[in-house]
Scaffold this active site. Structure first.
Site, PDB file in Angstrom:
ATOM      1  CG  ASP A 214       0.020  -0.241   2.441  1.00 55.20           C
ATOM      2  OD1 ASP A 214       0.042  -1.368   2.916  1.00 55.20           O
ATOM      3  OD2 ASP A 214       0.592   0.983   2.959  1.00 55.20           O
ATOM      4  CG  ASP A 216       1.506   4.823   5.639  1.00 51.40           C
ATOM      5  OD1 ASP A 216       0.703   4.112   6.299  1.00 51.40           O
ATOM      6  OD2 ASP A 216       1.855   5.828   6.358  1.00 51.40           O
TER       7      ASP A 216
HETATM    8  N1  ADE Z   1       2.388  -3.084   6.788  1.00 53.08           N
HETATM    9  C1  ADE Z   1       1.643  -3.022   5.695  1.00 53.08           C
HETATM   10  N2  ADE Z   1       1.517  -1.639   5.235  1.00 53.08           N
HETATM   11  C2  ADE Z   1       1.638  -1.045   6.237  1.00 53.08           C
HETATM   12  C3  ADE Z   1       1.350   0.512   6.789  1.00 53.08           C
HETATM   13  N3  ADE Z   1       1.174   1.153   5.577  1.00 53.08           N
HETATM   14  N4  ADE Z   1       2.137   0.797   7.936  1.00 53.08           N
HETATM   15  C4  ADE Z   1       2.496   0.005   8.793  1.00 53.08           C
HETATM   16  N5  ADE Z   1       2.521  -1.192   8.364  1.00 53.08           N
HETATM   17  C5  ADE Z   1       2.296  -1.803   7.542  1.00 53.08           C
END
Ligand code: ADE
Length: 275
Positions: A214, A216
């Protein structure tokens, strides 16, 4: 040639024991308590491996509550020389795209509630205080093999990356996410610290395969991270991680590690202060 044994710590959705042949379960306990679950001993292409599911087989252990010390100590007690781990991560840079693999070389520690040393002065713990050097936390020799194999398999990957490690279990606020970018973070997860620190203290060669799931929450043109988006991306890319592991493990075992292992041990012993 010195014997190589490889510990594998499997992250969310990447802890399938089926990658091991001749599997055998082993329940162990350590001076630091119990690991996340029973160890699975087995082989990959004839190389002895030991698998630990980081969050437990039923995914019931929070990032904060993982017994990182017991997981690493159990692998050490089983005779592992290496630890190769898998993890999902968010991306803090546009060019680290969902589905890409990253072999991090640095971390920024934002955790607050974890014990990050075996040398805690308690009975049963090793004597002294260990100021383990952390300028180069990940094993560059093991990373080199990961990079080489990812290239051969034509997997979309990044040969380095700075991993910001947050306490969780919540994701970051947008302000935090943007701050982490300004700090030079490339990816973000919740488990790299203290795992990598403890592996160094145990004198093990530690490297990570991080899968970007992703962006974030820093991108205004993207939906913020959610468990649903993380799950969907890693389900469709987990086969890449398995393929990489199956090729990397015999490649690691074909190399001579005796001098490197000795150097790692020396880095620990020379940095212990005894009273
Ligand atoms: N693991 C997978 N995506 C994450 C994110 N955006 N922040 C923290 N841990 C994660």
């Amino acid at each position: 040639m010195g014997k190589v044994k490889i510990g594998i710590i499997g992250g969310t959705g990447m802890d399938d024991p089926d990658i091991l042949e001749e599997r055998q379960e082993k329940h162990v306990s350590t001076p630091y308590g119990e690991p996340s679950d029973a160890l699975v001993l087995g082989k990959i292409a004839g190389v002895e491996c030991v698998l630990v599911p980081r969050h437990g087989r039923k995914h019931t252990v929070l990032p904060t509550d993982i017994n990182y010390r017991a997981n690493i100590d159990a692998l050490k007690q089983e005779g592992c020389t290496h630890v190769v781990v898998t993890t999902a991560c968010g991306s803090l840079k546009e060019q680290y795209k969902p589905g890409d693999l990253v072999f991090p070389d640095q971390f920024i520690d934002r955790t607050t509630k974890r014990i990050s040393t075996f040398y805690d002065g308690k009975e049963g713990s090793p004597a002294g205080i260990c100021h383990i050097p952390m300028h180069d936390p990940y094993c560059s020799h093991t990373r080199k093999i990961l990079i080489e194999v990812a290239k051969e398999l034509k997997l979309s990957h990044h040969s380095s990356g700075t991993n910001v490690v947050i306490e969780g279990p919540r994701f970051s606020s947008k302000a935090e996410s943007k701050m982490f970018q300004m700090w030079g973070g490339d990816i973000i997860n919740m488990t790299a610290v203290p795992e990598v620190v403890l592996a160094n203290e145990a004198g093990l060669c530690y490297a990570a395969i991080a899968m970007v799931t992703d962006y974030d929450c820093w991108r205004d043109d993207h939906e913020p991270v959610s468990v649903e988006s993380v799950m969907a991306i890693f389900k469709s890319n987990v086969a890449h991680v398995k393929k990489l592991l199956l090729t990397v493990i015999p490649r690691i075992a074909s190399k001579e590690w005796a001098d490197i292992t000795k150097e790692r041990q020396a880095a620990v012993t020379s940095n212990i202060v005894k009273h």
